[in-house]
Write an enzyme that holds these catalytic residues in place. Structure first.
Site, short mmCIF file in Angstrom:
data_model
loop_
_atom_site.label_atom_id
_atom_site.label_comp_id
_atom_site.label_asym_id
_atom_site.label_seq_id
_atom_site.Cartn_x
_atom_site.Cartn_y
_atom_site.Cartn_z
N HIS A 63 0.85 -1.20 0.00
CA HIS A 63 0.00 0.00 0.00
C HIS A 63 0.89 1.26 0.00
CE1 HIS A 63 -3.17 -2.54 2.32
NE2 HIS A 63 -3.59 -2.42 1.07
N LYS A 98 -15.71 -8.17 4.32
CA LYS A 98 -14.59 -8.59 5.17
C LYS A 98 -14.89 -8.36 6.65
CE LYS A 98 -10.90 -7.64 1.81
NZ LYS A 98 -9.79 -6.71 1.47
N ARG A 148 -2.22 -6.41 -8.19
CA ARG A 148 -1.12 -7.38 -8.12
C ARG A 148 -1.20 -8.43 -9.21
NH1 ARG A 148 -2.51 -8.49 -2.05
NH2 ARG A 148 -4.46 -8.22 -3.15
N SER A 187 -2.89 -7.47 3.08
CA SER A 187 -3.34 -7.33 4.47
C SER A 187 -3.76 -8.70 5.02
CB SER A 187 -4.52 -6.35 4.56
OG SER A 187 -4.11 -5.07 4.18
O1 PNS Z 1 -8.88 -2.90 0.48
P1 PNS Z 1 -10.23 -3.40 0.01
O2 PNS Z 1 -10.92 -4.20 1.10
O3 PNS Z 1 -10.14 -4.18 -1.29
O4 PNS Z 1 -11.11 -2.09 -0.28
C1 PNS Z 1 -12.42 -2.20 -0.78
C2 PNS Z 1 -13.16 -0.87 -0.61
C3 PNS Z 1 -13.19 -0.47 0.88
C4 PNS Z 1 -12.45 0.21 -1.39
C5 PNS Z 1 -14.61 -1.07 -1.14
O5 PNS Z 1 -15.27 -2.06 -0.39
C6 PNS Z 1 -15.42 0.22 -1.09
O6 PNS Z 1 -15.30 1.05 -1.99
N1 PNS Z 1 -16.20 0.42 -0.01
C7 PNS Z 1 -16.97 1.64 0.19
C8 PNS Z 1 -18.46 1.45 -0.21
C9 PNS Z 1 -18.63 1.64 -1.71
O7 PNS Z 1 -18.54 2.75 -2.21
N2 PNS Z 1 -18.85 0.51 -2.42
C10 PNS Z 1 -18.92 0.50 -3.87
C11 PNS Z 1 -20.29 0.85 -4.41
S1 PNS Z 1 -21.61 -0.14 -3.83
#
Ligand code: PNS
Length: 165
Positions: A17, A41, A90, A128
């Protein structure tokens, strides 16, 4: 000012990150690292703990800041005046998923675009999820957690004795 948002759950922040944040900060005037809820998660660390780790990790990047947000990513970006999301990838599995998320976010705000930065080869195995597994088995975290955040992560991890048991 050209602002980008780098969203994620950062549970916890990794050296992968940090590399993406540093590279995004070299491209954009300002990078907002946004700690968000991933509904799929179950986090190990609280949002506040993750914020503490991230802030400790990015002190060396003056045009990056870390914040919490529990709403929609597209709404957050619009409020910040940021038309670009940054995502690290990745490999194909990451890309498949992130490609879909980019379409969803663009659907929510058509001016919002996503740029993908490829992970460095040396970070391909770091995630993570892997960091949490190493915490569970009390393994050395120095290769996967940024040096600036290591002490805070170890301190918080001490209080997670029942994690995974
Ligand atoms: O590091 P991650 O867990 O892959 O991140 C995923 C994340 C947090 C970026 C994604 O779940 C997200 O955007 N969550 C916020 C809610 C949202 O806007 N969801 C997409 C539209 S429904």
């Amino acid at each position: 000012m050209n602002t980008a948002v780098f969203p994620g759950s950062f549970d916890p922040v990794t050296v992968g990150h940090l590399d993406i944040i540093a590279r995004a900060a070299a491209i954009f005037d300002r990078v907002i690292v946004c700690i968000m809820v991933n509904g799929g998660k179950h986090p190990l660390f609280s949002m506040e703990e993750r914020l503490r780790f991230l802030r400790a990790a990015i002190t060396c990047i003056p045009n990056a800041q870390a914040v919490l947000c529990d709403g929609l990513l597209a709404d957050f970006a619009r409020k910040q005046g940021a038309r670009t999301l940054v995502k690290g990838v990745r490999g194909c599995a990451d890309f498949d998923w992130e490609f879909q998320m980019a379409q969803i976010n663009r659907g929510l705000w058509p001016e919002l675009d996503t740029v993908f930065l490829p992970a460095q080869t040396k970070h391909l195995h770091i995630s993570s999820t892997m960091a949490r597994e190493m915490i569970r088995y009390r393994q050395d975290l120095s290769g996967c957690i940024p040096a600036g955040a290591l002490e805070a992560v170890l301190e918080s991890a001490e209080g997670k004795d029942n994690y995974g048991k």
